[in-house]
Design a protein around this motif. Structure first.
Motif, short mmCIF file in Angstrom:
data_model
loop_
_atom_site.label_atom_id
_atom_site.label_comp_id
_atom_site.label_asym_id
_atom_site.label_seq_id
_atom_site.Cartn_x
_atom_site.Cartn_y
_atom_site.Cartn_z
N SER A 133 26.50 5.98 -17.41
CA SER A 133 25.52 5.25 -16.63
C SER A 133 24.91 6.25 -15.65
O SER A 133 25.64 6.91 -14.90
N MET A 144 22.29 -4.61 -13.48
CA MET A 144 21.44 -3.44 -13.45
C MET A 144 20.65 -3.37 -14.75
O MET A 144 21.22 -3.45 -15.82
N GLN A 145 19.36 -3.24 -14.65
CA GLN A 145 18.55 -2.99 -15.82
C GLN A 145 18.48 -1.48 -16.02
O GLN A 145 18.38 -0.72 -15.06
N ALA A 146 18.57 -1.07 -17.28
CA ALA A 146 18.59 0.36 -17.56
C ALA A 146 17.85 0.66 -18.85
O ALA A 146 17.76 -0.17 -19.75
N GLU A 205 14.31 5.28 -12.17
CA GLU A 205 14.81 4.32 -13.15
C GLU A 205 16.29 4.60 -13.44
O GLU A 205 16.75 5.72 -13.34
N ASN A 206 16.97 3.55 -13.84
CA ASN A 206 18.37 3.66 -14.27
C ASN A 206 18.39 3.93 -15.77
O ASN A 206 17.63 3.34 -16.52
N TRP A 207 19.27 4.80 -16.19
CA TRP A 207 19.44 5.12 -17.60
C TRP A 207 20.89 4.84 -17.99
O TRP A 207 21.80 4.99 -17.17
#
Length: 176
Positions: free
Chosen positions: A75, A1-3, A84-86
Motif C-alpha cells: 500500500s 481508502m480509495q487507491a 493519489e494512493n496506490w
C-alpha cells in the motif's frame, strides 16, 4: 481508502542472476524518470491482477509470462503525482517466452544483476531498497507492506511476512 490498483513484475533471466528492468527515460513527467524499475502499471477496468500484469509486461517488453509468482503487496498512500494512493501487487516471473522488444514505450530495457540491485548500485527510487530484498529473497515468503509517501518521498515502511512460502498462482475455471 480509495487507491489506484497496479502491478509490478520482475521478469527473471533464465540464469537466475539477472532481472529485466526498465530504465525510465522517455517521459520527463514520469515519477520514475531517470530510475530503473520493474515492469507493470495500472489495472484496466474488469481486468484481474494477473491479466493486468501480463498485459503490462507484454506491452512494455514483449514476453508472455507463465506461472507468475506473487511476491507481495504494498500500500503506497500518497504516492501519486497529486498525492493519489496506490496499491501494488508485486510478482516474480521466472518463466516466460518470446522475445524482448527492440523499443520500449517507457524507456530502455536492461538485464540487470540482482546482486547490483540489492547492493544499491542501480539508480532506483530509494524506497525500492526496502522491499526488493523480500522480492528477491533466496527463500521468498509472501509479504504485505505499507509505505506512506509525502511530497514524493517515502516516510516509513512496515511489512508482515506470511508463515509459509509464497504459492504459485494457478488459473482456474470461472465460477458458475
Amino acid at each position: 481508502m480509495q487507491a489506484i490498483l497496479a502491478t509490478l513484475g520482475y521478469v527473471l533471466h533464465p540464469d537466475g542472476e539477472r532481472v529485466l528492468l526498465i530504465r525510465r527515460g522517455k517521459r520527463p513527467d514520469d515519477v520514475h524518470f531517470g530510475y530503473h524499475n520493474g515492469l507493470g502499471g495500472k489495472l484496466e477496468p474488469g481486468e484481474d491482477v494477473v491479466a493486468g500484469m501480463r498485459r503490462e509486461i507484454r506491452e512494455e517488453s514483449g514476453p508472455e509470462c507463465h506461472l507468475p509468482r506473487l511476491a507481495g503487496t504494498i500500500s503506497w498512500p500518497g504516492f501519486g503525482r497529486r498525492g493519489e494512493n496506490w496499491f501494488g501487487l508485486l510478482f516474480r516471473i521466472p518463466e516466460w517466452s518470446g522475445n524482448l522488444r527492440a523499443e520500449c514505450p517507457e524507456g530502455t530495457l536492461v538485464w540487470t544483476a540482482i546482486a547490483d540491485v540489492l547492493a544499491g548500485r542501480v539508480p532506483m527510487r530509494e524506497s525500492d531498497q526496502h522491499f526488493l530484498p523480500l522480492v528477491f529473497a533466496t527463500e521468498p515468503r509472501l509479504f504485505h507492506g505499507a509505505m506512506p509517501f509525502d511530497q514524493g518521498k517515502a516516510v516509513s515502511w512496515s511489512y508482515r511476512v506470511t508463515t509459509g512460502v509464497a504459492e504459485d498462482l494457478t488459473e482456474g475455471a470461472p465460477s458458475p
